[in-house]
Design an enzyme around this catalytic site. Structure first.
Site, short mmCIF file in Angstrom:
data_model
loop_
_atom_site.label_atom_id
_atom_site.label_comp_id
_atom_site.label_asym_id
_atom_site.label_seq_id
_atom_site.Cartn_x
_atom_site.Cartn_y
_atom_site.Cartn_z
N ASP A 67 -83.25 26.58 -26.37
CA ASP A 67 -82.65 27.34 -27.46
C ASP A 67 -81.94 28.60 -26.98
O ASP A 67 -82.05 28.98 -25.81
CB ASP A 67 -83.72 27.68 -28.52
CG ASP A 67 -84.99 28.28 -27.90
OD1 ASP A 67 -84.96 28.63 -26.71
OD2 ASP A 67 -86.00 28.38 -28.61
N ASN A 136 -96.42 30.47 -35.93
CA ASN A 136 -96.28 29.64 -37.13
C ASN A 136 -96.07 28.16 -36.78
O ASN A 136 -95.68 27.36 -37.62
CB ASN A 136 -95.13 30.15 -38.01
CG ASN A 136 -93.77 30.05 -37.31
OD1 ASN A 136 -93.67 29.58 -36.18
ND2 ASN A 136 -92.73 30.51 -37.98
N HIS A 138 -93.87 27.00 -34.53
CA HIS A 138 -92.53 26.58 -34.13
C HIS A 138 -92.50 26.16 -32.67
O HIS A 138 -93.25 26.67 -31.84
CB HIS A 138 -91.45 27.61 -34.49
CG HIS A 138 -91.39 28.85 -33.68
ND1 HIS A 138 -91.46 30.11 -34.23
CD2 HIS A 138 -91.21 29.06 -32.36
CE1 HIS A 138 -91.34 31.02 -33.28
NE2 HIS A 138 -91.19 30.40 -32.13
N GLU A 143 -88.30 26.05 -36.94
CA GLU A 143 -89.21 26.75 -37.84
C GLU A 143 -89.86 25.76 -38.82
O GLU A 143 -89.37 24.63 -38.98
CB GLU A 143 -88.44 27.82 -38.62
CG GLU A 143 -87.82 28.91 -37.74
CD GLU A 143 -88.83 29.92 -37.19
OE1 GLU A 143 -90.04 29.62 -37.16
OE2 GLU A 143 -88.41 31.00 -36.79
C1 GLP Z 1 -89.85 32.06 -29.12
C2 GLP Z 1 -89.09 30.87 -28.44
C3 GLP Z 1 -90.00 29.69 -28.25
C4 GLP Z 1 -91.32 30.20 -27.70
C5 GLP Z 1 -92.05 30.98 -28.75
C6 GLP Z 1 -93.30 31.67 -28.27
O1 GLP Z 1 -89.32 32.46 -30.32
N1 GLP Z 1 -87.90 30.46 -29.10
O2 GLP Z 1 -89.38 28.74 -27.38
O3 GLP Z 1 -92.12 29.12 -27.29
O4 GLP Z 1 -91.20 31.84 -29.45
O5 GLP Z 1 -92.99 32.81 -27.54
P1 GLP Z 1 -94.01 33.53 -26.60
O6 GLP Z 1 -94.20 32.63 -25.41
O7 GLP Z 1 -93.32 34.81 -26.21
O8 GLP Z 1 -95.26 33.73 -27.36
#
Ligand code: GLP
Length: 241
Positions: A67, A136, A138, A143
């Protein structure tokens, strides 16, 4: 889903790193699906160290990222382009043209989604996808409510996701409202998946994933439909399991 429980973040990173480096050595032209966020940073550190110490080579590797934020150019320090170069690509021998990340600054975003799907197809799909998980549920930036049938698409970020990610920005206003992400179907098409999670803030999400039902209201639950998923998580993230 297979679960590997580790003591802490470092052990999660090293465990995932060892498994991944081994796969790269036995299949040096594989396609890696890569993720951003705090979670995979330690894994990338391991891969950089392993590249230096053991010479694991990425010269024939292709990479596809999940992404990118809409509106941030590649050189913006908060873009996922910047993240990937700073935290991994600059320190290994991967060819720049073999690294692929959606272009969130594209003029025609719909066309960029089509281009990205086509590209993944052309390079033969993802062999191993690394995933983190949002609080949440995702995955990528899919989402809650995202159709499981989705491929690369534009999303409006949930407010709690923007809040969680605002720690990297100077203010809440600077956090982009939209992103471009591989969809749930795109993710499920990868041959193998490693889902990484660390810390108590992910415990509820993992509990919902492992104990809850399969539902579009909780995007990560789609992973239960995949035959080859390994969850590598520390004991705090797995505290309800
Ligand atoms: C972000 C990314 C995801 C990631 C998630 C968790 O928004 N788009 O790919 O897995 O949130 O992030 P973190 O590893 O910083 O907790």
């Amino acid at each position: 889903m297979k679960i590997i429980r580790t003591e802490n973040y470092l052990e999660m990173s090293v465990t995932a790193g060892r498994l991944l480096a081994e796969k790269i050595r036995s299949n040096p032209s594989m396609t890696l699906g890569l993720a951003t966020g705090s979670t995979p940073k330690g894994l990338y550190e391991y891969l950089i160290q392993d590249h230096r110490d053991n010479g694991t080579s990425y010269q024939q590797i292709q990479s596809v990222n999940l992404d990118e934020y809409v509106g941030l150019p590649a050189q913006d320090p908060n873009s996922y382009h910047y993240f990937m170069w700073k935290n991994l690509f600059d320190h290994i021998d991967i060819a720049g043209e073999s690294t692929h990340i959606p272009n969130g600054a594209a003029e025609d975003l719909e066309q960029e989604c089509t281009r990205y799907d086509q590209l993944i197809k052309e390079i033969g799909g993802v062999d191993l996808q690394i995933l983190g998980i949002g609080q949440n549920g995702h995955i990528g930036f899919n989402e809650p409510g995202t159709p499981f049938s989705s491929r690369t698409h534009i999303v409006t970020l949930a407010e709690n996701t923007r809040e969680a990610n605002s720690r990297f920005f100077n203010s809440m206003e600077e956090v982009p409202k939209h992103a471009i992400t591989m969809g749930i179907t795109s993710i499920l098409e990868s041959k193998e998946i490693f889902l990484l999670a660390s810390g108590e803030q992910k415990a509820e999400a993992l509990s919902k994933l492992l104990n809850g039902e399969i539902s579009e209201a909780f995007p990560a639950s789609a992973l239960k439909q995949h035959q080859n998923v390994t969850i590598i998580a520390d004991k705090n993230a797995l505290k309800y399991i």
